[in-house]
Motif scaffolding. Structure first.
Motif, PDB file in Angstrom:
ATOM      1  N   ASP A  88      18.590 152.712 -12.470  1.00  0.00           N
ATOM      2  CA  ASP A  88      17.886 153.054 -13.711  1.00  0.00           C
ATOM      3  C   ASP A  88      17.415 151.815 -14.476  1.00  0.00           C
ATOM      4  OD1 ASP A  88      18.362 155.729 -13.144  1.00  0.00           O
ATOM      5  OD2 ASP A  88      20.253 155.733 -14.252  1.00  0.00           O
ATOM      6  N   GLY A  89      16.864 150.857 -13.759  1.00  0.00           N
ATOM      7  CA  GLY A  89      16.333 149.661 -14.401  1.00  0.00           C
ATOM      8  C   GLY A  89      17.364 148.623 -14.781  1.00  0.00           C
ATOM      9  N   LYS A  90      18.644 148.898 -14.524  1.00  0.00           N
ATOM     10  CA  LYS A  90      19.713 147.947 -14.820  1.00  0.00           C
ATOM     11  C   LYS A  90      20.174 147.274 -13.533  1.00  0.00           C
ATOM     12  CE  LYS A  90      21.372 150.664 -18.767  1.00  0.00           C
ATOM     13  NZ  LYS A  90      22.528 151.402 -19.354  1.00  0.00           N
ATOM     14  N   HIS A  91      20.557 145.984 -13.658  1.00  0.00           N
ATOM     15  CA  HIS A  91      20.975 145.200 -12.507  1.00  0.00           C
ATOM     16  C   HIS A  91      22.394 144.668 -12.730  1.00  0.00           C
ATOM     17  CE1 HIS A  91      16.469 144.162 -11.594  1.00  0.00           C
ATOM     18  NE2 HIS A  91      16.720 145.453 -11.583  1.00  0.00           N
ATOM     19  N   ARG A  92      23.186 144.638 -11.643  1.00  0.00           N
ATOM     20  CA  ARG A  92      24.538 144.088 -11.737  1.00  0.00           C
ATOM     21  C   ARG A  92      24.810 143.252 -10.498  1.00  0.00           C
ATOM     22  NH1 ARG A  92      29.207 146.711  -9.973  1.00  0.00           N
ATOM     23  NH2 ARG A  92      28.112 148.719 -10.068  1.00  0.00           N
TER      24      ARG A  92
END
Length: 222
Positions: A88-92
C-alpha cells in the motif's frame, strides 16, 4: 480465503508433474540453498516477488504480511542483495545479504513461516526453527516437472519438506504439525526460485488453516 486458495491451486497446477524421487541429505540442502543464483542477474536489476498469506487463526497477521518483496543490489566492497517489503505504498527494509552467497529469499521464506507458526500456535520459535533446520539436512521428496514461465515451458524441481511429521508435540501445534513446505526451482528463473509455499490445515484438521505463498513475478531494470 477463496482468493488465497485459488492462488495455491494455481501454484500447484501450473507445474506439470514429472517424476517423484527422494533427495539425499546433502542434495536437499544444496538445492534449496544453491550458491551463485544471483551471479547472472544484472546489478541494475530488481527482482520482485509477491507474498500472499491466509491465516484463519490470525487474519490480521495475514493482512499485515501480504504484499510484495523487492530484491535489488548495492555496490560496495562487496555486492549485497537488499530486500524491501512493499504494501500500500509503504516500504520496509528486510535486510541486506551478501549477493555472492545466493538468493536470500529462501531465508525470508523459512523465517517468515517460523514466525507465523510461533505467533499462531504458540511455542518456542527456537524449537520451531531447530526442527525446520533439521529438515533442511534430511532426505526429502523431490519432484521434477515443467511450468509456464515468461511465455515458455521451463523445467522445474520441487522439494517438499514436512518438518513436524514425526514431532512428539505435533498434536499441540494447531494444525502446523502437518505443515508442508514446497520450494519450486528452475535454472530458467532469475534468482532460481519460482515459488515457495507453506501450507497447514486448521486446528482439528479443518480446511481453513494457514497458507503462505511467495512467487517470483518479474525482473526489471532500474
Amino acid at each position: 480465503m477463496r482468493k488465497t486458495l485459488a492462488l495455491v491451486a494455481a501454484l500447484s497446477c501450473f507445474a506439470v508433474s514429472g517424476g517423484a524421487a527422494t533427495t539425499d541429505a546433502e542434495q536437499t540442502y544444496d538445492l534449496l540453498f544453491k550458491g551463485g543464483t544471483l551471479d547472472a542477474v544484472s546489478r541494475d536489476a530488481e527482482l520482485t516477488y509477491t507474498r500472499e498469506v491466509h491465516n484463519a487463526a490470525k487474519p490480521e497477521a495475514a493482512e499485515r504480511d501480504t504484499g510484495a518483496i523487492a530484491l535489488s543490489f548495492e555496490e560496495g566492497e562487496a555486492v549485497v542483495a537488499t530486500l524491501e517489503f512493499r504494501q500500500d505504498g509503504k516500504h520496509r527494509n528486510l535486510g541486506s545479504f551478501p549477493a555472492s552467497v545466493g538468493n536470500p529469499m529462501i531465508m525470508v521464506f523459512y523465517e517468515s513461516v517460523i514466525r507465523d507458526m510461533a505467533e499462531t500456535a504458540g511455542g518456542s520459535p527456537f524449537y520451531i526453527r531447530n526442527r525446520v533446520k533439521e529438515a533442511l539436512v534430511q532426505p526429502a521428496e523431490i519432484e521434477t516437472g515443467e511450468a509456464e514461465f515468461g511465455g515458455e515451458t521451463v523445467a522445474t524441481r520441487t522439494v517438499t519438506l514436512r518438518p513436524f511429521l514425526d514431532d512428539p508435540n505435533r498434536d499441540r501445534m494447531m494444525g502446523f504439525g502437518d505443515l508442508e513446505l514446497r520450494v519450486t526451482m528452475s535454472d530458467a528463473v532469475p534468482g532460481w526460485y519460482l515459488s515457495l509455499v507453506a501450507e497447514a490445515p486448521g486446528a482439528q484438521g479443518t480446511e481453513e488453516g494457514y497458507v503462505s505463498a511467495l512467487r517470483f513475478e518479474q525482473v526489471t531494470e532500474q
